[in-house]
Design a protein around this motif. Sequence first.
Motif, PDB file in Angstrom:
ATOM      1  N   TRP A  58     -11.544 -11.512 -44.210  1.00 61.43           N
ATOM      2  CA  TRP A  58     -10.190 -10.982 -44.711  1.00 61.43           C
ATOM      3  C   TRP A  58      -9.939  -9.569 -45.175  1.00 61.43           C
ATOM      4  O   TRP A  58      -8.785  -9.113 -45.063  1.00 61.43           O
ATOM      5  N   THR A  59     -10.965  -8.763 -45.402  1.00 61.36           N
ATOM      6  CA  THR A  59     -10.838  -7.456 -45.965  1.00 61.36           C
ATOM      7  C   THR A  59     -10.353  -6.606 -44.577  1.00 61.36           C
ATOM      8  O   THR A  59      -9.417  -6.011 -44.681  1.00 61.36           O
ATOM      9  N   THR A  60     -11.154  -6.879 -43.643  1.00 59.11           N
ATOM     10  CA  THR A  60     -10.888  -6.342 -42.198  1.00 59.11           C
ATOM     11  C   THR A  60      -9.499  -6.351 -41.676  1.00 59.11           C
ATOM     12  O   THR A  60      -8.654  -5.591 -41.298  1.00 59.11           O
ATOM     13  N   VAL A  61      -9.025  -7.951 -41.811  1.00 65.73           N
ATOM     14  CA  VAL A  61      -7.818  -8.275 -41.319  1.00 65.73           C
ATOM     15  C   VAL A  61      -6.651  -7.657 -42.031  1.00 65.73           C
ATOM     16  O   VAL A  61      -5.772  -6.978 -41.557  1.00 65.73           O
ATOM     17  N   LEU A  62      -6.919  -7.605 -43.419  1.00 63.77           N
ATOM     18  CA  LEU A  62      -5.675  -7.060 -44.290  1.00 63.77           C
ATOM     19  C   LEU A  62      -5.703  -5.499 -44.027  1.00 63.77           C
ATOM     20  O   LEU A  62      -4.428  -5.189 -44.028  1.00 63.77           O
ATOM     21  N   MET A  63      -6.620  -4.945 -43.933  1.00 64.00           N
ATOM     22  CA  MET A  63      -6.691  -3.305 -43.802  1.00 64.00           C
ATOM     23  C   MET A  63      -6.162  -3.015 -42.235  1.00 64.00           C
ATOM     24  O   MET A  63      -5.397  -2.193 -42.363  1.00 64.00           O
ATOM     25  N   TYR A  64      -6.484  -3.800 -41.486  1.00 65.81           N
ATOM     26  CA  TYR A  64      -5.668  -3.411 -40.012  1.00 65.81           C
ATOM     27  C   TYR A  64      -4.411  -3.698 -39.830  1.00 65.81           C
ATOM     28  O   TYR A  64      -3.424  -3.212 -39.269  1.00 65.81           O
ATOM     29  N   ILE A  65      -4.037  -4.771 -40.639  1.00 62.95           N
ATOM     30  CA  ILE A  65      -2.485  -5.244 -40.763  1.00 62.95           C
ATOM     31  C   ILE A  65      -1.612  -3.717 -41.371  1.00 62.95           C
ATOM     32  O   ILE A  65      -0.774  -3.329 -41.022  1.00 62.95           O
ATOM     33  N   ILE A  66      -2.383  -3.411 -42.571  1.00 55.02           N
ATOM     34  CA  ILE A  66      -1.783  -2.441 -43.481  1.00 55.02           C
ATOM     35  C   ILE A  66      -1.848  -0.998 -42.617  1.00 55.02           C
ATOM     36  O   ILE A  66      -0.692  -0.337 -42.438  1.00 55.02           O
ATOM     37  N   ASN A  67      -2.786  -0.782 -41.769  1.00 53.93           N
ATOM     38  CA  ASN A  67      -2.823   0.563 -41.215  1.00 53.93           C
ATOM     39  C   ASN A  67      -1.932   0.490 -39.851  1.00 53.93           C
ATOM     40  O   ASN A  67      -1.254   1.309 -39.766  1.00 53.93           O
ATOM     41  N   ALA A  68      -2.039  -0.712 -39.173  1.00 56.91           N
ATOM     42  CA  ALA A  68      -1.031  -0.788 -37.837  1.00 56.91           C
ATOM     43  C   ALA A  68       0.364  -0.729 -38.396  1.00 56.91           C
ATOM     44  O   ALA A  68       1.472  -0.329 -37.640  1.00 56.91           O
ATOM     45  N   ALA A  69       0.942  -1.535 -39.604  1.00 59.04           N
ATOM     46  CA  ALA A  69       2.196  -1.510 -39.996  1.00 59.04           C
ATOM     47  C   ALA A  69       2.652  -0.232 -40.286  1.00 59.04           C
ATOM     48  O   ALA A  69       3.757   0.349 -40.057  1.00 59.04           O
ATOM     49  N   PHE A  70       2.033   0.553 -40.923  1.00 59.72           N
ATOM     50  CA  PHE A  70       2.223   1.980 -41.460  1.00 59.72           C
ATOM     51  C   PHE A  70       2.413   2.823 -40.191  1.00 59.72           C
ATOM     52  O   PHE A  70       3.395   3.351 -40.124  1.00 59.72           O
ATOM     53  N   ILE A  71       1.561   2.859 -39.040  1.00 55.32           N
ATOM     54  CA  ILE A  71       1.627   3.720 -38.049  1.00 55.32           C
ATOM     55  C   ILE A  71       2.856   3.236 -36.977  1.00 55.32           C
ATOM     56  O   ILE A  71       3.654   3.958 -36.781  1.00 55.32           O
ATOM     57  N   ALA A  72       2.868   1.847 -37.026  1.00 54.35           N
ATOM     58  CA  ALA A  72       4.095   1.138 -36.059  1.00 54.35           C
ATOM     59  C   ALA A  72       5.411   1.144 -36.654  1.00 54.35           C
ATOM     60  O   ALA A  72       6.329   1.861 -36.220  1.00 54.35           O
ATOM     61  N   PHE A  73       5.612   1.224 -37.971  1.00 58.90           N
ATOM     62  CA  PHE A  73       6.971   1.474 -38.513  1.00 58.90           C
ATOM     63  C   PHE A  73       7.449   2.738 -38.724  1.00 58.90           C
ATOM     64  O   PHE A  73       8.364   3.104 -38.553  1.00 58.90           O
ATOM     65  N   THR A  74       6.604   3.429 -39.295  1.00 63.62           N
ATOM     66  CA  THR A  74       6.783   5.073 -39.697  1.00 63.62           C
ATOM     67  C   THR A  74       6.966   5.665 -38.396  1.00 63.62           C
ATOM     68  O   THR A  74       7.777   6.452 -38.138  1.00 63.62           O
ATOM     69  N   GLY A  75       5.992   5.495 -37.476  1.00 64.86           N
ATOM     70  CA  GLY A  75       6.092   6.250 -36.026  1.00 64.86           C
ATOM     71  C   GLY A  75       7.224   5.882 -35.430  1.00 64.86           C
ATOM     72  O   GLY A  75       7.714   6.803 -34.806  1.00 64.86           O
ATOM     73  N   ALA A  76       7.565   4.387 -34.912  1.00 67.20           N
ATOM     74  CA  ALA A  76       8.631   4.244 -34.330  1.00 67.20           C
ATOM     75  C   ALA A  76       9.996   4.678 -34.988  1.00 67.20           C
ATOM     76  O   ALA A  76      10.747   5.205 -34.221  1.00 67.20           O
ATOM     77  N   GLY A  77       9.917   4.585 -36.385  1.00 70.80           N
ATOM     78  CA  GLY A  77      11.369   5.189 -36.874  1.00 70.80           C
ATOM     79  C   GLY A  77      11.376   6.614 -36.765  1.00 70.80           C
ATOM     80  O   GLY A  77      12.475   7.103 -36.353  1.00 70.80           O
ATOM     81  N   LEU A  78      10.407   7.549 -36.673  1.00 73.44           N
ATOM     82  CA  LEU A  78      10.413   8.704 -36.657  1.00 73.44           C
ATOM     83  C   LEU A  78      10.862   9.180 -34.894  1.00 73.44           C
ATOM     84  O   LEU A  78      11.615  10.032 -34.717  1.00 73.44           O
ATOM     85  N   LEU A  79      10.208   8.646 -34.265  1.00 74.17           N
ATOM     86  CA  LEU A  79      10.241   8.853 -32.910  1.00 74.17           C
ATOM     87  C   LEU A  79      11.665   8.463 -32.621  1.00 74.17           C
ATOM     88  O   LEU A  79      12.478   9.179 -31.683  1.00 74.17           O
ATOM     89  N   ARG A  80      12.171   7.324 -32.934  1.00 74.67           N
ATOM     90  CA  ARG A  80      13.709   6.975 -32.731  1.00 74.67           C
ATOM     91  C   ARG A  80      14.749   7.776 -33.558  1.00 74.67           C
ATOM     92  O   ARG A  80      15.675   8.144 -32.841  1.00 74.67           O
ATOM     93  N   LEU A  81      14.234   8.269 -34.663  1.00 71.25           N
ATOM     94  CA  LEU A  81      15.281   9.284 -35.346  1.00 71.25           C
ATOM     95  C   LEU A  81      15.252  10.675 -34.530  1.00 71.25           C
ATOM     96  O   LEU A  81      16.392  11.072 -34.488  1.00 71.25           O
ATOM     97  N   PHE A  82      14.251  10.992 -33.912  1.00 72.40           N
ATOM     98  CA  PHE A  82      14.129  12.428 -33.381  1.00 72.40           C
ATOM     99  C   PHE A  82      14.390  12.173 -31.673  1.00 72.40           C
ATOM    100  O   PHE A  82      14.230  13.131 -31.017  1.00 72.40           O
ATOM    101  N   GLN A  83      14.607  11.052 -31.167  1.00 77.19           N
ATOM    102  CA  GLN A  83      14.964  10.432 -29.816  1.00 77.19           C
ATOM    103  C   GLN A  83      13.793  11.231 -28.910  1.00 77.19           C
ATOM    104  O   GLN A  83      14.148  11.619 -27.780  1.00 77.19           O
ATOM    105  N   ILE A  84      12.552  10.860 -29.365  1.00 76.59           N
ATOM    106  CA  ILE A  84      11.689  11.258 -28.506  1.00 76.59           C
ATOM    107  C   ILE A  84      11.258  10.158 -27.363  1.00 76.59           C
ATOM    108  O   ILE A  84      11.252   8.972 -27.984  1.00 76.59           O
TER     109      ILE A  84
END
Length: 193
Positions: free
Chosen positions: A167-193
């Motif tokens: 459960w600790t592994t799954v929780l931390m992988y969800i948090i890590n993936a969510a941070f990268i996916a949501f912030t990264g995708a948002g920044l790429l779309r913001l800058f039209q990359i």
Amino acid sequence: MIRDSFTHILNTLRHNKAVQIGFILLFLAAGVLIMVNFDLPDAKAFIRAHRGQAVLISIVIYFLMGFTFIPASPLTLFLAVFMGPWETVLVATIGNTLAALLEYQIGSTVGDIFNFEAKMQNLPLGLGKLPITSPYLLMAGRLLPLGKRGFSIVCGAYQVPYGKYLWTTVLMYIINAAFIAFTGAGLLRLFQI
């Protein structure tokens, strides 16, 4: 009868140290081979050409990357733009967790072979006295940039309770993936990359 034979074979392999070391060496060799031959642009083109299979292919890539020192963050970022952040979080979590579970199993085998717990007590700076079964330490260990793979092996060698490890592994992988996916995708779309 087949089930009993299969169980007997598994138990024989589990207690045969030469076979265990052979499997560990096989996985290490596969990881090195993958690390040397992995090409992200080819993976991108293949995923785009086979959209229906993209999820399965991505899980396999995450799983294989789990045995290398190649960071999975660029793949997560690409998938977030290509597939969307929600699906990327699911795919990244499944792939990374499967790799972590196999690393845990490798660690439990290595711990049995080399009497890992006895050797850990002699580590400098009191590292051998860390509460390895603490959920907070288990979650913090997932934040180590290059230590995630090694940390899973250490958890297996220490025989951290499987449920707590999972459960600790799954929780931390969800948090890590969510941070990268949501912030990264948002920044790429913001800058039209």
